[in-house]
Design a protein around this motif. Structure first.
Motif, PDB file in Angstrom:
ATOM      1  N   VAL A 112       0.728  -1.260   0.043  1.00  0.00           N
ATOM      2  CA  VAL A 112       0.037  -0.140   0.067  1.00  0.00           C
ATOM      3  C   VAL A 112       0.954   1.368  -0.116  1.00  0.00           C
ATOM      4  O   VAL A 112       0.697   2.171  -0.834  1.00  0.00           O
ATOM      5  CB  VAL A 112      -0.880   0.055   1.144  1.00  0.00           C
ATOM      6  N   ARG A 113       2.001   1.392   0.926  1.00  0.00           N
ATOM      7  CA  ARG A 113       2.921   2.416   0.880  1.00  0.00           C
ATOM      8  C   ARG A 113       3.459   2.606  -0.538  1.00  0.00           C
ATOM      9  O   ARG A 113       3.354   3.918  -0.886  1.00  0.00           O
ATOM     10  CB  ARG A 113       3.957   2.336   1.978  1.00  0.00           C
ATOM     11  N   THR A 114       3.914   1.710  -1.047  1.00  0.00           N
ATOM     12  CA  THR A 114       4.487   1.785  -2.308  1.00  0.00           C
ATOM     13  C   THR A 114       3.597   2.196  -3.455  1.00  0.00           C
ATOM     14  O   THR A 114       3.925   3.174  -4.174  1.00  0.00           O
ATOM     15  CB  THR A 114       5.014   0.485  -2.603  1.00  0.00           C
ATOM     16  N   ALA A 115       2.318   1.804  -3.545  1.00  0.00           N
ATOM     17  CA  ALA A 115       1.331   2.178  -4.314  1.00  0.00           C
ATOM     18  C   ALA A 115       1.200   3.735  -4.147  1.00  0.00           C
ATOM     19  O   ALA A 115       1.010   4.620  -5.183  1.00  0.00           O
ATOM     20  CB  ALA A 115      -0.124   1.617  -4.304  1.00  0.00           C
ATOM     21  N   VAL A 116       0.953   4.334  -2.957  1.00  0.00           N
ATOM     22  CA  VAL A 116       0.641   5.587  -2.602  1.00  0.00           C
ATOM     23  C   VAL A 116       2.110   6.512  -2.944  1.00  0.00           C
ATOM     24  O   VAL A 116       1.814   7.579  -3.866  1.00  0.00           O
ATOM     25  CB  VAL A 116       0.374   5.907  -1.166  1.00  0.00           C
ATOM     26  N   GLU A 117       3.092   6.094  -2.757  1.00  0.00           N
ATOM     27  CA  GLU A 117       4.413   6.904  -3.255  1.00  0.00           C
ATOM     28  C   GLU A 117       4.300   6.872  -4.603  1.00  0.00           C
ATOM     29  O   GLU A 117       4.758   7.836  -5.395  1.00  0.00           O
ATOM     30  CB  GLU A 117       5.491   5.998  -2.550  1.00  0.00           C
ATOM     31  N   ALA A 118       4.227   5.806  -5.405  1.00  0.00           N
ATOM     32  CA  ALA A 118       4.233   5.625  -6.814  1.00  0.00           C
ATOM     33  C   ALA A 118       3.207   6.509  -7.597  1.00  0.00           C
ATOM     34  O   ALA A 118       3.797   7.276  -8.501  1.00  0.00           O
ATOM     35  CB  ALA A 118       4.087   4.141  -7.430  1.00  0.00           C
ATOM     36  N   LEU A 119       2.020   6.585  -7.096  1.00  0.00           N
ATOM     37  CA  LEU A 119       1.065   7.373  -7.374  1.00  0.00           C
ATOM     38  C   LEU A 119       1.588   9.089  -7.506  1.00  0.00           C
ATOM     39  O   LEU A 119       1.258   9.746  -8.585  1.00  0.00           O
ATOM     40  CB  LEU A 119      -0.331   7.253  -6.906  1.00  0.00           C
ATOM     41  N   ALA A 120       2.065   9.386  -6.146  1.00  0.00           N
ATOM     42  CA  ALA A 120       2.634  10.601  -6.025  1.00  0.00           C
ATOM     43  C   ALA A 120       3.684  11.095  -6.998  1.00  0.00           C
ATOM     44  O   ALA A 120       3.771  12.082  -7.729  1.00  0.00           O
ATOM     45  CB  ALA A 120       3.229  10.833  -4.684  1.00  0.00           C
ATOM     46  N   ALA A 121       4.532  10.031  -7.274  1.00  0.00           N
ATOM     47  CA  ALA A 121       5.578  10.297  -8.533  1.00  0.00           C
ATOM     48  C   ALA A 121       4.950  10.412  -9.840  1.00  0.00           C
ATOM     49  O   ALA A 121       5.359  11.458 -10.409  1.00  0.00           O
ATOM     50  CB  ALA A 121       6.535   9.041  -8.499  1.00  0.00           C
ATOM     51  N   VAL A 122       3.971   9.660 -10.073  1.00  0.00           N
ATOM     52  CA  VAL A 122       3.407   9.915 -11.416  1.00  0.00           C
ATOM     53  C   VAL A 122       2.810  11.231 -11.607  1.00  0.00           C
ATOM     54  O   VAL A 122       2.632  11.911 -12.580  1.00  0.00           O
ATOM     55  CB  VAL A 122       2.258   8.729 -11.611  1.00  0.00           C
ATOM     56  N   LEU A 123       1.857  11.300 -10.402  1.00  0.00           N
ATOM     57  CA  LEU A 123       1.148  13.044 -10.313  1.00  0.00           C
ATOM     58  C   LEU A 123       1.971  14.208 -10.604  1.00  0.00           C
ATOM     59  O   LEU A 123       1.956  15.128 -10.740  1.00  0.00           O
ATOM     60  CB  LEU A 123       0.234  12.810  -9.355  1.00  0.00           C
ATOM     61  N   GLY A 124       3.439  13.835  -9.942  1.00  0.00           N
ATOM     62  CA  GLY A 124       4.539  14.798 -10.150  1.00  0.00           C
ATOM     63  C   GLY A 124       5.106  14.701 -11.344  1.00  0.00           C
ATOM     64  O   GLY A 124       6.113  15.671 -11.411  1.00  0.00           O
ATOM     65  N   GLY A 125       4.896  13.638 -12.197  1.00  0.00           N
ATOM     66  CA  GLY A 125       5.530  13.969 -13.634  1.00  0.00           C
ATOM     67  C   GLY A 125       6.687  13.140 -13.817  1.00  0.00           C
ATOM     68  O   GLY A 125       7.545  13.631 -14.573  1.00  0.00           O
ATOM     69  N   THR A 126       6.937  12.024 -12.860  1.00  0.00           N
ATOM     70  CA  THR A 126       8.227  11.331 -13.221  1.00  0.00           C
ATOM     71  C   THR A 126       8.348  10.885 -14.624  1.00  0.00           C
ATOM     72  O   THR A 126       7.362  10.440 -15.241  1.00  0.00           O
ATOM     73  CB  THR A 126       8.300  10.492 -12.265  1.00  0.00           C
TER      74      THR A 126
END
Length: 569
Positions: free
Chosen positions: A350-364
């Motif tokens: 779950v933690r990884t999914a939340v962090e990955a989504l933040a990276a994507v919404l930040g434009g990684t």
């Protein structure tokens, strides 16, 4: 070159009707390549590629937000966002010997990975051979063991280096390892001038946080300058530097410190390239970045947006970059290893999914998702697959690729972005104030020598730990919600036989090579070090002659000496 960039609203295009920007964006979007996909909601609602202020509205400071694909790139580098191209799934992986890791790479690529990212074991990271007494018990445990170019041959066996981008996360001995990679590519028959990938090489963050250096800072910078020159002339698509904030954040920094220390390091490398007479518009596109995606969802998104904006402004105003590509901050993201918990490790998905989504919404631009068991050991095959599937669910099912910077204009996100930018500027000023000549490089070197960076990170880490122990910050399964039905997970264990076999193979390899050719190549490399010539060509010759990593780095240690951090109490 100006001494100081404009801050606040200065340095950005003059405020204008946001609709003028929309018209520019639309022209660029119409010229962009867009993937053939259904960019609608799950219910079938059509969505626009980007959203912004309605016609006739006045948005103070909108020039700092702008439109995707337009300076200052707060909202992303490309007009089409992920409609044009999704981020690269680039899983960081390596364990045991080269043959074992090669099998894992093939599994990851078959599962949908778009690029490779090599994790090296501790002896390799420290420039030691597997049979060095200081390597005992560490061979193959935190990554793959690489002793010579023959290991690179095995690592990429059946994986055409001409067709896949390869990232290598290594800094101290990065340059000789890169030369071994080039040797393996040549043996595959690849056109090395067309290779594409990224080498970390970032030595500043080693002194600041990770502590894996080989020499004093100046010789490391000499090697990095040689690499920048060589790649610009010989391998123009390859990125010789990935400036890393990940390790700074993992050491305990705040988001603002990660942002500022990382970009300051990047400015230092820009100054290094300029000192070599390189053209900023030519070499700056070869500087990439590597950030941590931590668990505070909105703060991380704001951090990534602020990073693009700051970098673009400094590249243009301070270092004179004229082209957009030279002003772009392209970055890889890894979810936060320090956020994973040994308690209730399934929660780490779950933690990884939340962090990955933040990276994507930040434009990684590319992304590694940690596996649930990485807090305990290197990932098992099952955990590695779940990590890849996490990215694929976000990419294929969540709808976040439909709209560029979907959170742009959010009062909260924009306020956080501005706040992090302002804090970063304050830190830049402190670093430059330490410099004897006003350069960012001078401030970084003085901060390293004085232990300033380490002390700042230690203070931030201590403050967070106090909040954790008082219960002001909650971690599920650690200081709250500790009851569980979860059973211990099966973890990957690297057998001691890996080390035994690697040492045996290394002895065989040494006995079968042309020792005179290897010694001559190392001698030519040292000659180049003394004469001021570029050291990359003779180092490639040493790799082709099967000189080992320990032999190459040992010769350089003898020439340049080691480095010891000043004790701090």
């Amino acid at each position: 070159m100006s001494a100081q960039p404009a801050t606040g609203h200065e340095g950005y295009p003059a405020a204008a009707d946001p609709q003028d920007g929309r018209a520019r964006w639309q022209r660029r979007y119409d010229q962009s390549r867009v993937r053939d996909a259904d960019f609608s909601t799950l219910s079938g609602l059509a969505v626009d590629p980007v959203y912004g202020p309605p016609a006739g509205s006045v948005v103070p400071g909108f020039e700092r937000i702008g439109w995707p694909g337009e300076y200052p790139f707060t909202r992303g580098l490309y007009p089409a966002g992920y409609r044009g191209r999704a981020w690269t799934i680039r899983q960081f992986s390596g364990f045991g010997n080269a043959v074992q890791t090669n099998q894992r790479y093939k599994m990851l690529l078959q599962a949908g990975g778009g690029g490779l990212s090599v994790a090296f074991d501790m002896p390799t990271l420290m420039g030691r051979d597997s049979d060095d007494p200081r390597s005992l018990g560490e061979v193959g445990h935190c990554g793959v063991a690489i002793d010579s170019a023959a290991d690179m041959d095995a690592l990429f066996d059946g994986i055409p280096l001409a067709d896949i981008t390869t990232s290598m996360t290594i800094s101290g001995p990065a340059v000789p390892v890169f030369c071994m990679y080039l040797a393996a590519a040549r043996r595959q028959g690849a056109d090395t001038s067309a290779l594409n990938g990224t080498l970390q090489t970032d030595i500043f963050k080693e002194y600041i946080a990770q502590k894996e250096w080989l020499f004093p800072p100046e010789p490391h910078l000499r090697l990095i300058g040689d690499l920048m020159e060589y790649c610009e002339a010989e391998i123009p698509a390859y990125k010789p530097l990935s400036v890393s904030g990940y390790h700074i954040r993992e050491a305990g920094s705040t988001a603002a410190q990660e942002l500022a220390f990382t970009l300051a390091d990047g400015f230092g490398y820009a100054e290094l390239g300029l000192s070599r007479g390189l053209d900023i518009d030519t070499f700056a596109p070869g500087l990439s970045f590597f950030f941590d995606a931590h668990i505070d969802f909105f703060e991380e998104i704001a951090k990534f947006r602020a990073a693009r904006r700051i970098w673009a402004r400094w590249m243009r105003e301070v270092y004179g970059a004229k082209t957009e590509r030279a002003q772009w901050l392209r970055f890889h993201t890894q979810t936060a290893g320090v956020s994973l918990t040994a308690q209730q490790p399934d929660n780490n998905v779950v933690r990884t999914a939340v962090e990955a989504l933040a990276a994507v919404l930040g434009g990684t631009n590319s992304l590694h998702t940690n596996a649930l068991d990485e807090v305990l050991a290197l990932p098992s095959e099952k955990a590695a697959e779940i990590a890849v599937r996490t990215q694929q669910v976000i990419m294929e099912e969540a709808g976040v690729v439909n709209v560029a910077d979907p959170l742009g204009g959010s009062w909260y996100v924009e306020a956080l972005t501005d706040r992090l930018e302002a804090e970063a500027e304050e830190i830049f000023a402190k670093v430059r104030a330490m410099s004897p000549d006003g350069s960012m490089t001078g401030g970084i070197l003085r901060g390293i020598e004085d232990g300033w960076f380490m002390a700042e990170i230690a203070e931030a880490s201590f403050a967070y730990q106090q909040k954790l122990e008082k219960g002001d910050k909650k971690v599920v399964g650690v200081n709250c919600h500790t009851d569980t039905v979860e059973k211990p997970v099966e973890i990957l264990r690297v057998s001691h036989e890996v080390e035994v076999a690697q040492v045996r193979e290394l002895a065989t390899r040494r006995g079968g090579r042309d020792r005179a050719a290897a010694d001559a190549a190392i001698g030519a490399m040292i000659g180049a070090a003394r004469s001021g010539q570029n050291m990359i060509p003779p180092m490639i010759d040493a790799a082709l002659a099967e000189a080992t990593l320990g032999e190459i780095c040992g010769a350089l240690r003898d020439e340049w000496g080691g480095y010891f951090e000043a004790p701090a109490f």
